[in-house]
Design a protein around this motif. Structure first.
Motif, PDB file in Angstrom:
ATOM      1  N   GLN A  97       0.822  -1.226   0.000  1.00  0.00           N
ATOM      2  CA  GLN A  97       0.000   0.000   0.000  1.00  0.00           C
ATOM      3  C   GLN A  97       0.852   1.271   0.000  1.00  0.00           C
ATOM      4  N   ASN A  98       2.112   1.150  -0.398  1.00  0.00           N
ATOM      5  CA  ASN A  98       3.040   2.296  -0.417  1.00  0.00           C
ATOM      6  C   ASN A  98       3.192   2.967   0.939  1.00  0.00           C
ATOM      7  N   GLN A  99       3.260   2.160   1.983  1.00  0.00           N
ATOM      8  CA  GLN A  99       3.597   2.691   3.309  1.00  0.00           C
ATOM      9  C   GLN A  99       5.073   2.406   3.528  1.00  0.00           C
ATOM     10  N   ALA A 100       5.828   3.443   3.850  1.00  0.00           N
ATOM     11  CA  ALA A 100       7.283   3.270   3.993  1.00  0.00           C
ATOM     12  C   ALA A 100       7.600   2.388   5.207  1.00  0.00           C
ATOM     13  N   GLN A 101       8.667   1.588   5.061  1.00  0.00           N
ATOM     14  CA  GLN A 101       9.143   0.740   6.160  1.00  0.00           C
ATOM     15  C   GLN A 101      10.549   1.206   6.534  1.00  0.00           C
ATOM     16  N   PHE A 102      10.744   1.472   7.822  1.00  0.00           N
ATOM     17  CA  PHE A 102      12.051   1.919   8.316  1.00  0.00           C
ATOM     18  C   PHE A 102      12.529   0.954   9.400  1.00  0.00           C
ATOM     19  N   CYS A 103      13.835   1.017   9.707  1.00  0.00           N
ATOM     20  CA  CYS A 103      14.349   0.282  10.866  1.00  0.00           C
ATOM     21  C   CYS A 103      15.119   1.254  11.742  1.00  0.00           C
ATOM     22  N   LEU A 104      15.203   0.913  13.037  1.00  0.00           N
ATOM     23  CA  LEU A 104      15.871   1.799  13.994  1.00  0.00           C
ATOM     24  C   LEU A 104      16.532   0.952  15.059  1.00  0.00           C
ATOM     25  N   ASP A 105      17.785   1.257  15.377  1.00  0.00           N
ATOM     26  CA  ASP A 105      18.480   0.530  16.443  1.00  0.00           C
ATOM     27  C   ASP A 105      18.444   1.387  17.715  1.00  0.00           C
ATOM     28  N   ILE A 106      17.854   0.810  18.790  1.00  0.00           N
ATOM     29  CA  ILE A 106      17.773   1.561  20.049  1.00  0.00           C
ATOM     30  C   ILE A 106      18.774   0.984  21.057  1.00  0.00           C
ATOM     31  N   GLY A 107      19.937   0.574  20.542  1.00  0.00           N
ATOM     32  CA  GLY A 107      20.967  -0.088  21.357  1.00  0.00           C
ATOM     33  C   GLY A 107      21.433   0.705  22.556  1.00  0.00           C
ATOM     34  N   GLY A 108      21.266   2.041  22.544  1.00  0.00           N
ATOM     35  CA  GLY A 108      21.701   2.852  23.693  1.00  0.00           C
ATOM     36  C   GLY A 108      20.695   2.841  24.828  1.00  0.00           C
ATOM     37  N   LEU A 109      19.508   2.253  24.613  1.00  0.00           N
ATOM     38  CA  LEU A 109      18.446   2.294  25.631  1.00  0.00           C
ATOM     39  C   LEU A 109      18.320   0.942  26.328  1.00  0.00           C
ATOM     40  N   ASP A 110      17.548   0.924  27.417  1.00  0.00           N
ATOM     41  CA  ASP A 110      17.416  -0.286  28.245  1.00  0.00           C
ATOM     42  C   ASP A 110      16.672  -1.392  27.486  1.00  0.00           C
ATOM     43  N   GLN A 111      17.363  -2.501  27.236  1.00  0.00           N
ATOM     44  CA  GLN A 111      16.787  -3.584  26.422  1.00  0.00           C
ATOM     45  C   GLN A 111      15.568  -4.220  27.097  1.00  0.00           C
ATOM     46  N   THR A 112      15.715  -4.555  28.401  1.00  0.00           N
ATOM     47  CA  THR A 112      14.623  -5.260  29.095  1.00  0.00           C
ATOM     48  C   THR A 112      13.370  -4.385  29.156  1.00  0.00           C
TER      49      THR A 112
END
Ligand SMILES: NC(=O)C1=CN([C@@H]2O[C@H](COP(=O)(O)OP(=O)(O)OC[C@H]3O[C@@H](n4cnc5c(N)ncnc54)[C@H](O)[C@@H]3O)[C@@H](O)[C@H]2O)C=CC1
Ligand SMILES: [Mg+2]
Length: 340
Positions: A97-112
């Motif tokens: 449907q032409n909705q953009a897909q992005f990725c983001l790494d939040i490695g600096g934040l609390d994983q749990t």
């Protein structure tokens, strides 16, 4: 703004939805304003130190977590981060449907804390590659490759000055020299060699116990596909390839970003005596059709208990000219059936 409208109009005028999506994506890569607008309401794939966020559904199967930009904005606020982290999101594709897909790494934040808030788990890529099905595994592999590339290409190798990315994350430019860097892949050939009756599989000492796979090797600078294929087979098992045919290709995220081209090759049965280079391979041997069939028909956990067994890569969906699903196990089987 005019350019934004032109790109939206151009992609909506196309009769083919595939052409429309490709034009839409190209527009996002080329125009930062269009891309920023798309990021406001996009699908977002989250990573933590390059491990994708997966959710388990009621049937026990895994999927990537379905998050939208607004979900990630709330998550970042809850984790005490400001919204500027969203600017590090990288474009990886778009939906039907032409909705953009992005990725983001939040490695600096609390994983749990992030896992609890999202109701998912960050899973090592190698594991998630085998847990995910269909189109999700290649998308996650592409996302990780792009995130890794941005994390390791912050400086120009010619001037040592910082590089700056475009909004989509499809390139980085040196702030001093203007040199443009594009994401890098290493071309690899993977080849199933046959002597007309049997197929040749080998194993490296680092492979899991009992696991055998088709031979593979990186292309040297300046080589053609057939030159790499012939050299790798000669180097690793001491055979001379007579003929070969291209089969299919895929992005392979290990050890980093490889572009794998899969081929079939034949050697003369009269010259099929192996001379294995043990500095490259722990073992290589010929397998009959029956051995390969029974190994592939044994479920993976039992396969591990009954070595040797051939490697069957995860099933992925790739776009071929006929839009058929390409399944590596079936390719091996079909090839062997043709041989017999
Ligand atoms: N049977 C196999 O070995 C399988 C290999 N693969 C993939 O195929 C690719 C090639 O695997 P290998 O057989 O290990 O390659 P290979 O047979 O070319 O040997 C690896 C060596 O090649 C050299 N090399 C040259 N260019 C390189 C580059 N761009 N990156 C890393 N090393 C480079 C290094 O000295 C390295 O030790 C990898 O992506 C691997 O994950 C996947 C499935 C099976
Ligand atoms: Mg190799």
């Amino acid at each position: 703004m005019l350019r934004v409208l032109q790109i939206v109009r151009l992609s909506s005028r196309c009769s083919s939805s595939f052409v429309s999506r490709m034009r839409f994506l190209n527009g996002l890569k080329q125009n930062d304003d269009v891309c920023s607008a798309a990021l406001q309401d996009a699908h977002m794939f989250l990573f933590h130190r390059l491990s994708p966020l997966l959710q388990r559904n009621h049937q026990g199967t895994f999927r990537t977590a379905e998050l939208r930009t607004s979900d990630v904005q709330s998550l970042l606020e809850n984790l005490g981060s400001d919204r500027t982290l969203l600017q590090e999101a990288v474009l990886i594709g778009c939906t039907e449907q032409n909705q953009a897909q992005f990725c983001l790494d939040i490695g600096g934040l609390d994983q749990t804390a992030a896992e609890e808030l999202c109701g998912g788990t960050f899973v090592d890529l190698r594991k998630s590659f085998f847990l995910l099905s269909g189109a999700e595994a290649p998308l996650v592999a592409k996302a990780q490759a792009l995130l890794r590339w941005h994390q390791t290409n912050g400086f120009c190798s010619a001037t040592g000055q910082p590089t700056h990315r475009n909004r989509a994350g499809s390139q980085r430019t040196c702030s001093s020299s203007g040199i443009i860097y594009y994401p890098k892949m290493s071309p690899v050939v993977i080849v199933l060699v046959s002597d007309g009756e049997r197929c040749l599989l080998g194993r490296q000492a680092t492979f899991p116990r009992g696991l055998y796979s088709a031979l593979a090797g990186f292309c040297d600078m300046g080589e053609t596909l057939e030159e790499t294929l012939s050299r790798e087979v000669a180097e690793e098992v001491g055979l001379e390839v007579q003929s070969f045919s291209f089969s299919s290709s895929q992005h392979w995220p290990f050890p980093q970003s490889s572009f794998m081209m899969a081929c079939h090759a034949s050697v003369s049965p009269a010259h099929a005596q192996l001379c294995v280079d043990h500095s490259e391979l722990e073992d290589a041997r010929w397998f009959s059709q029956q051995e390969v069939l029974s190994a592939l028909q044994t479920p993976p956990p039992q396969r591990r208990r009954s070595p040797p067994h051939p490697l069957a890569p995860p099933k992925t969906r790739r776009r071929s000219s006929t839009h058929h699903r390409v399944d590596p196990e079936h390719q091996i089987l079909n090839r062997l059936r043709r041989v017999h």
